[in-house]
Design a protein around this motif. Structure first.
Motif, short mmCIF file in Angstrom:
data_model
loop_
_atom_site.label_atom_id
_atom_site.label_comp_id
_atom_site.label_asym_id
_atom_site.label_seq_id
_atom_site.Cartn_x
_atom_site.Cartn_y
_atom_site.Cartn_z
N GLU A 127 0.74 -1.26 -0.20
CA GLU A 127 -0.07 0.14 0.25
C GLU A 127 0.63 1.10 -0.06
O GLU A 127 0.39 2.36 -0.70
N TYR A 128 2.27 1.17 0.53
CA TYR A 128 3.03 2.26 0.69
C TYR A 128 3.34 2.98 -0.69
O TYR A 128 3.70 2.12 -1.33
N LEU A 129 2.98 4.22 -0.93
CA LEU A 129 3.38 4.79 -2.41
C LEU A 129 2.55 4.34 -3.31
O LEU A 129 2.84 4.64 -4.77
N HIS A 130 1.42 3.23 -3.19
CA HIS A 130 0.97 2.57 -4.25
C HIS A 130 0.02 3.36 -5.19
O HIS A 130 -0.06 2.94 -6.58
N THR A 131 -0.25 4.74 -4.95
CA THR A 131 -0.91 5.49 -5.96
C THR A 131 -0.07 6.85 -6.49
O THR A 131 -0.49 7.53 -7.15
N TYR A 132 1.30 6.51 -6.32
CA TYR A 132 2.23 7.51 -6.67
C TYR A 132 2.20 7.62 -8.28
O TYR A 132 2.29 6.48 -8.99
N GLY A 133 1.83 8.99 -8.90
CA GLY A 133 2.10 8.90 -10.16
C GLY A 133 0.79 8.74 -10.98
O GLY A 133 0.65 9.10 -12.17
N LEU A 134 -0.23 8.53 -10.41
CA LEU A 134 -1.55 8.44 -11.07
C LEU A 134 -2.26 10.09 -11.46
O LEU A 134 -2.58 9.92 -12.38
N THR A 135 -2.62 10.54 -10.33
CA THR A 135 -2.88 11.94 -10.68
C THR A 135 -2.27 12.90 -9.66
O THR A 135 -1.35 12.40 -8.86
N LYS A 136 -2.57 14.12 -9.72
CA LYS A 136 -1.47 15.11 -9.08
C LYS A 136 -1.79 15.21 -7.51
O LYS A 136 -1.13 15.12 -6.75
N LYS A 137 -3.13 14.71 -7.23
CA LYS A 137 -3.64 14.66 -5.84
C LYS A 137 -2.96 13.34 -5.25
O LYS A 137 -2.42 13.56 -4.14
N GLU A 138 -3.09 12.16 -5.93
CA GLU A 138 -2.52 11.02 -5.34
C GLU A 138 -1.04 10.99 -5.41
O GLU A 138 -0.50 10.05 -4.66
N THR A 139 -0.38 11.79 -6.22
CA THR A 139 0.98 11.82 -5.98
C THR A 139 1.58 12.90 -5.05
O THR A 139 2.55 12.35 -4.25
#
Length: 251
Positions: free
Chosen positions: A98-110
């Motif tokens: 789960e750690y960093l798993h949304t990084y790079g998807l959208t600006k908010k998720e990054t």
């Protein structure tokens, strides 16, 4: 004799996996530093086997995943610190964390990951100690830690072409860390504590490897907020002919 076959072994390793990419740097820190130059021609295999795939993934990735900025330095240390903690204390095991798993998807998720947490400071301390020990205290423990840092560094999300955190990246890295740990705890009570913990964790996790369905169900149980686990479980169910179960899983 084993050192003299390092270039051939490196060539074979780099042909099958990019995990061994930084091995020449490890050799450069030892008394056999001259062998590092002999390993360089093996990069030829990397170019012809993996560069086309890497180029394709760059085009498929978002800008924040592949473009360097100063936050990537923070990401490097956070990822290095996280992998160190996970390898030493594998409390929750799974392919995708789960750690960093949304990084790079959208600006908010990054942007939500652009923080200084405890993993960042652990990563800074680890790299700082490794640099100091490599220069002033080279021994088997230092070699193991250096091994871990070098082989983990390529997966520290400075350029992110795959998943931010996944255990398959650090199988080779963990060899060095376990050598360092064993050298530190041998003939102390910690030897029994770590040994018992690792054996117990392995005993309870082994049933997950029964088949792909049990493995991906274990992934979901350990990391229920990582969507990719549900996708992989669905594919596994289809592979077993359980098409109806895929719909239930999706719900």
């Amino acid at each position: 004799f084993p050192v003299t076959i390092a270039p051939a072994a490196y060539a074979a390793a780099i042909y099958t996996s990019v995990n061994a990419l930084f091995f020449p740097l490890f050799l450069a820190a030892t008394k056999h530093y001259w062998m590092a130059l002999a390993c360089i021609p093996a990069i030829y295999f990397l170019k012809h086997r993996f560069f086309p795939t890497m180029k394709q993934r760059v085009h498929m990735s978002t800008t924040s995943m592949v473009k360097f900025n100063y936050w990537k330095i923070v990401m490097y240390f956070k990822t290095l610190g996280y992998y160190l903690c996970h390898c030493l204390f594998p409390i929750r095991i799974g392919m995708f964390h789960e750690y960093l798993h949304t990084y790079g998807l959208t600006k908010k998720e990054t942007d939500c990951w652009h923080t200084f947490d405890h993993f960042f400071f652990i990563g800074v301390a680890l790299l700082g100690y490794t640099a100091w020990a490599t220069v002033f205290n080279m021994n088997l423990t230092t070699l193991g830690i250096l091994w871990f840092v070098l082989f983990t560094s390529q997966w520290c999300n400075v350029i992110m072409l795959n998943h931010p955190i996944t255990e398959r990246y650090i199988y080779l890295s963990n060899v060095g860390l376990m050598i360092a740990l064993a050298n530190l705890v041998i003939n102390t009570p910690l030897m029994w504590i770590f040994g018992t913990f690792y054996m117990a964790k392995l005993f309870y996790f082994m049933p997950s490897y029964r088949n792909m369905i049990t493995y991906w169900r274990s992934q979901i149980q350990e990391f229920p907020n990582v969507a990719l686990g549900y996708n992989q479980l669905g594919l596994a169910l289809i592979g077993f002919g359980n098409h109806g179960s895929v719909i239930v899983t999706g719900k």
